[in-house]
Scaffold this motif. Structure first.
Motif, PDB file in Angstrom:
ATOM      1  N   ALA A   1      -5.397 -30.710  13.385  1.00 52.47           N
ATOM      2  CA  ALA A   1      -6.064 -31.704  12.544  1.00 52.47           C
ATOM      3  C   ALA A   1      -6.411 -32.955  13.328  1.00 52.47           C
ATOM      4  O   ALA A   1      -7.424 -33.618  13.058  1.00 52.47           O
ATOM      5  CB  ALA A   1      -5.171 -32.053  11.348  1.00 52.47           C
ATOM      6  N   TYR A   2      -5.570 -33.298  14.309  1.00 52.71           N
ATOM      7  CA  TYR A   2      -5.783 -34.531  15.052  1.00 52.71           C
ATOM      8  C   TYR A   2      -6.590 -34.350  16.334  1.00 52.71           C
ATOM      9  O   TYR A   2      -6.900 -35.328  17.017  1.00 52.71           O
ATOM     10  CB  TYR A   2      -4.442 -35.205  15.355  1.00 52.71           C
ATOM     11  N   ALA A   3      -6.966 -33.116  16.644  1.00 49.15           N
ATOM     12  CA  ALA A   3      -7.764 -32.882  17.848  1.00 49.15           C
ATOM     13  C   ALA A   3      -9.108 -33.610  17.762  1.00 49.15           C
ATOM     14  O   ALA A   3      -9.542 -34.265  18.720  1.00 49.15           O
ATOM     15  CB  ALA A   3      -7.975 -31.389  18.061  1.00 49.15           C
ATOM     16  N   ALA A   4      -9.766 -33.515  16.603  1.00 45.90           N
ATOM     17  CA  ALA A   4     -11.060 -34.178  16.422  1.00 45.90           C
ATOM     18  C   ALA A   4     -10.909 -35.695  16.449  1.00 45.90           C
ATOM     19  O   ALA A   4     -11.777 -36.413  16.953  1.00 45.90           O
ATOM     20  CB  ALA A   4     -11.703 -33.732  15.110  1.00 45.90           C
ATOM     21  N   VAL A   5      -9.797 -36.186  15.907  1.00 47.26           N
ATOM     22  CA  VAL A   5      -9.542 -37.627  15.906  1.00 47.26           C
ATOM     23  C   VAL A   5      -9.383 -38.143  17.330  1.00 47.26           C
ATOM     24  O   VAL A   5      -9.965 -39.173  17.704  1.00 47.26           O
ATOM     25  CB  VAL A   5      -8.279 -37.953  15.079  1.00 47.26           C
ATOM     26  N   ARG A   6      -8.626 -37.426  18.141  1.00 46.06           N
ATOM     27  CA  ARG A   6      -8.421 -37.836  19.529  1.00 46.06           C
ATOM     28  C   ARG A   6      -9.748 -37.851  20.292  1.00 46.06           C
ATOM     29  O   ARG A   6     -10.020 -38.786  21.058  1.00 46.06           O
ATOM     30  CB  ARG A   6      -7.436 -36.891  20.221  1.00 46.06           C
ATOM     31  N   ALA A   7     -10.561 -36.826  20.067  1.00 46.33           N
ATOM     32  CA  ALA A   7     -11.846 -36.738  20.764  1.00 46.33           C
ATOM     33  C   ALA A   7     -12.769 -37.883  20.350  1.00 46.33           C
ATOM     34  O   ALA A   7     -13.416 -38.521  21.198  1.00 46.33           O
ATOM     35  CB  ALA A   7     -12.500 -35.390  20.482  1.00 46.33           C
ATOM     36  N   ALA A   8     -12.836 -38.144  19.045  1.00 43.67           N
ATOM     37  CA  ALA A   8     -13.690 -39.231  18.563  1.00 43.67           C
ATOM     38  C   ALA A   8     -13.173 -40.579  19.047  1.00 43.67           C
ATOM     39  O   ALA A   8     -13.960 -41.470  19.396  1.00 43.67           O
ATOM     40  CB  ALA A   8     -13.759 -39.208  17.039  1.00 43.67           C
ATOM     41  N   GLY A   9     -11.852 -40.731  19.076  1.00 44.64           N
ATOM     42  CA  GLY A   9     -11.273 -41.977  19.567  1.00 44.64           C
ATOM     43  C   GLY A   9     -11.604 -42.211  21.026  1.00 44.64           C
ATOM     44  O   GLY A   9     -11.919 -43.340  21.429  1.00 44.64           O
ATOM     45  N   ALA A  10     -11.555 -41.152  21.831  1.00 51.19           N
ATOM     46  CA  ALA A  10     -11.897 -41.279  23.246  1.00 51.19           C
ATOM     47  C   ALA A  10     -13.345 -41.720  23.410  1.00 51.19           C
ATOM     48  O   ALA A  10     -13.656 -42.547  24.275  1.00 51.19           O
ATOM     49  CB  ALA A  10     -11.655 -39.956  23.957  1.00 51.19           C
ATOM     50  N   ASP A  11     -14.232 -41.192  22.563  1.00 47.09           N
ATOM     51  CA  ASP A  11     -15.653 -41.579  22.627  1.00 47.09           C
ATOM     52  C   ASP A  11     -15.841 -43.060  22.331  1.00 47.09           C
ATOM     53  O   ASP A  11     -16.771 -43.691  22.841  1.00 47.09           O
ATOM     54  CB  ASP A  11     -16.474 -40.754  21.633  1.00 47.09           C
TER      55      ASP A  11
END
Length: 241
Positions: free
Chosen positions: A87-97
Motif C-alpha cells: 500500500a505504501y509503495a506508491a506513496v514512497r514513489a510519489a514522495g520521492a518525485d
C-alpha cells in the motif's frame, strides 16, 4: 481585486480565487498534495492571486489520544505487513518525485490528529501564512522526524517554531478550546461529500479529490478563472428589471 505589475510597469487587475484544502496531517497523500499545489501556484502566480486555507479532516477519529502502535495499525488496516508495504509503495514513489524524504520507519504511533487540527486553527488566527507554516511543520514532524503529532509536547514545540506563544498553546491544549468547532468542520466536510483527502475546494464551488498532479491543479485553476470571468461578463450584460 488585486493588481500586479505587467510589462513596462503597468498595473493589471488579476482575478482572485480561494482554495480550501480539506486535509489530515497523518495522511501522506495530503503532504504530497501540498507539494503539488505549491508547484501549481507557482505556475499560475502571474495570472491570479490564490488564497489557501486549511480545513480539518480525520481519517481515523477512533484513534486514542496516545495513538496506536503504527506497525500494528498498518497491519490491521492492510491485512498484514506485506499488504502495508504494498500500500505504501506508491506513496514512497510519489514522495520521492516531490522530494519528500518519508521516514515511515521512524513513526512510532499512528496519531489522533484532533489536537493537531486545533493547533492549525490557532495558527490561522495569526494569518494564512502562519497556518500554512503550521501544517508544513506538522507534516515534517510526523513523516520525516517520526514524532507523535498527537502528543501535547510535540504540538507545543511545533507551534513555537511557527511563532505562537508556547505557554498559551499548552494552556489551550489542556482544555477543550475549539474542539467542538473542529469536529463540526470535519462533520461539515463529510456532509459535503468529502470521503477522501486531500480535497481541494476552489471558490467553494469546484472540488478536486486526491493528490492531483501540479499540471492538473493549475489547469483547474485556470478553468475556474475563465468560468468566473464568463459569469461576470454575462451578469454585467443582463438588463435591469
Amino acid at each position: 481585486m488585486p493588481h500586479k505589475a505587467g510589462k513596462k510597469g503597468i498595473l493589471m487587475t488579476v482575478p482572485s480565487l480561494t482554495i480550501d484544502i480539506v486535509s489530515d496531517v497523518m495522511c501522506p497523500w495530503c503532504y504530497i498534495g501540498k507539494r503539488r499545489l505549491e508547484a501549481a501556484l507557482l505556475d499560475v502566480s502571474q495570472e491570479m492571486d490564490v488564497e489557501v486555507r486549511w480545513r480539518p479532516y480525520q481519517l481515523d477519529p477512533t484513534l486514542p489520544k496516545e495513538g496506536k502502535d503504527r506497525q500494528q495499525y498498518l497491519e490491521d488496516k492492510f491485512g498484514g505487513a506485506e499488504g502495508a508495504d504494498q500500500a505504501y509503495a506508491a506513496v514512497r514513489a510519489a514522495g520521492a518525485d516531490e522530494q519528500i524524504p518519508f521516514a515511515f520507519d521512524k513513526i512510532p504511533v499512528s496519531a489522533n490528529t484532533l489536537d493537531a487540527h486545533r493547533v492549525i486553527r490557532w495558527a490561522g488566527s495569526e494569518g494564512l501564512a502562519a497556518q500554512d507554516k503550521m501544517v508544513e511543520t506538522l507534516f515534517k514532524a510526523y513523516f520525516e522526524e517520526g514524532k507523535n503529532i498527537g502528543d501535547d509536547a510535540v504540538l507545543v514545540e511545533a507551534a513555537q517554531q511557527v511563532g505562537l506563544e508556547p505557554a498559551v498553546i499548552e494552556r489551550l491544549l489542556s482544555g477543550d478550546a475549539d474542539r467542538d468547532t473542529v469536529n463540526a468542520e470535519i462533520d461539515q466536510a463529510r456532509q459535503m461529500g468529502v470521503t477522501g483527502v486531500p480535497c481541494f475546494i476552489i471558490d467553494m464551488k469546484y472540488a478536486l479529490v486526491g493528490a492531483q498532479p501540479a499540471e492538473a491543479l493549475a489547469d483547474a485553476l485556470r478553468k475556474v478563472v475563465i468560468e468566473k470571468a464568463k459569469q461576470e461578463a454575462e451578469a454585467s450584460e443582463t438588463p435591469e428589471a
